[in-house]
Design a protein around this motif. Structure first.
Motif, PDB file in Angstrom:
ATOM      1  N   TRP A 126       0.840  -1.188   0.000  1.00 28.85           N
ATOM      2  CA  TRP A 126       0.000   0.000   0.000  1.00 28.85           C
ATOM      3  C   TRP A 126       0.871   1.231   0.000  1.00 28.85           C
ATOM      4  O   TRP A 126       2.007   1.204   0.446  1.00 28.85           O
ATOM      5  N   ASP A 127       0.327   2.280  -0.570  1.00 28.09           N
ATOM      6  CA  ASP A 127       1.093   3.503  -0.773  1.00 28.09           C
ATOM      7  C   ASP A 127       0.767   4.597   0.227  1.00 28.09           C
ATOM      8  O   ASP A 127       1.514   5.544   0.364  1.00 28.09           O
ATOM      9  N   THR A 128      -0.357   4.479   0.890  1.00 24.42           N
ATOM     10  CA  THR A 128      -0.808   5.542   1.773  1.00 24.42           C
ATOM     11  C   THR A 128      -1.442   4.952   3.022  1.00 24.42           C
ATOM     12  O   THR A 128      -2.066   3.896   2.947  1.00 24.42           O
ATOM     13  N   PRO A 129      -1.315   5.598   4.163  1.00 29.33           N
ATOM     14  CA  PRO A 129      -1.971   5.094   5.369  1.00 29.33           C
ATOM     15  C   PRO A 129      -3.469   5.383   5.394  1.00 29.33           C
ATOM     16  O   PRO A 129      -4.151   5.067   6.356  1.00 29.33           O
ATOM     17  N   ARG A 130      -4.002   5.958   4.310  1.00 25.27           N
ATOM     18  CA  ARG A 130      -5.424   6.336   4.259  1.00 25.27           C
ATOM     19  C   ARG A 130      -6.296   5.365   3.467  1.00 25.27           C
ATOM     20  O   ARG A 130      -7.504   5.341   3.641  1.00 25.27           O
ATOM     21  N   ILE A 131      -5.699   4.584   2.568  1.00 26.52           N
ATOM     22  CA  ILE A 131      -6.453   3.662   1.723  1.00 26.52           C
ATOM     23  C   ILE A 131      -5.711   2.340   1.642  1.00 26.52           C
ATOM     24  O   ILE A 131      -4.491   2.317   1.485  1.00 26.52           O
ATOM     25  N   ALA A 132      -6.464   1.244   1.744  1.00 29.16           N
ATOM     26  CA  ALA A 132      -5.871  -0.086   1.602  1.00 29.16           C
ATOM     27  C   ALA A 132      -6.743  -0.921   0.677  1.00 29.16           C
ATOM     28  O   ALA A 132      -7.968  -0.894   0.773  1.00 29.16           O
ATOM     29  N   ARG A 133      -6.088  -1.640  -0.221  1.00 25.19           N
ATOM     30  CA  ARG A 133      -6.768  -2.542  -1.152  1.00 25.19           C
ATOM     31  C   ARG A 133      -6.506  -3.965  -0.667  1.00 25.19           C
ATOM     32  O   ARG A 133      -5.387  -4.461  -0.786  1.00 25.19           O
ATOM     33  N   VAL A 134      -7.537  -4.606  -0.144  1.00 24.99           N
ATOM     34  CA  VAL A 134      -7.393  -5.892   0.523  1.00 24.99           C
ATOM     35  C   VAL A 134      -8.084  -6.983  -0.285  1.00 24.99           C
ATOM     36  O   VAL A 134      -9.246  -6.842  -0.669  1.00 24.99           O
TER      37      VAL A 134
END
Length: 112
Positions: free
Chosen positions: A71-79
């Motif tokens: 993941w690239d940001t602590p705001r969005i996660a692709r799970v």
């Protein structure tokens, strides 16, 4: 301040699994299904999913461990959440005003 650390990773995966578990219940009537799913959704997801017919959802259970390859940001996660109907992509998000991970989108395997 939001960070992308091991605790955040675990919380993002847990939120995605909880969202998918609540979503993948096609045998429930809408009111019961919505009561379980709605608290896990972001504001925009509430608008998007309030018209879903749970009877049309092919998945009925989570069958394995969620994966978050990067993941690239602590705001969005692709799970990736494995179900009996394939691996769904569950996008979760959070922000400084609401630091709890919330489901933004649930994408079935064939739409990925």
């Amino acid at each position: 301040v939001l960070v992308a650390d091991a605790d955040s990773l675990a919380a993002a995966k847990a939120a995605a699994v909880a969202g998918m578990t609540a979503f993948a219940q096609p045998d429930l009537d809408f009111e019961l299904w919505w009561a379980g799913l709605e608290p896990l959704l972001s504001g925009s997801a509430i608008q998007a999913y309030r018209t879903v017919d749970p009877a049309q959802i092919p998945a009925t259970e989570v069958v394995g461990e969620a994966s978050l390859p990067g993941w690239d940001t602590p705001r969005i996660a692709r799970v990736g959440v494995p179900t009996d109907a394939g691996v769904y992509l569950v996008i979760v998000s959070r922000n400084e005003a609401d630091p709890v991970w919330r489901v933004e989108r649930i994408t079935p395997p064939e739409a990925r």
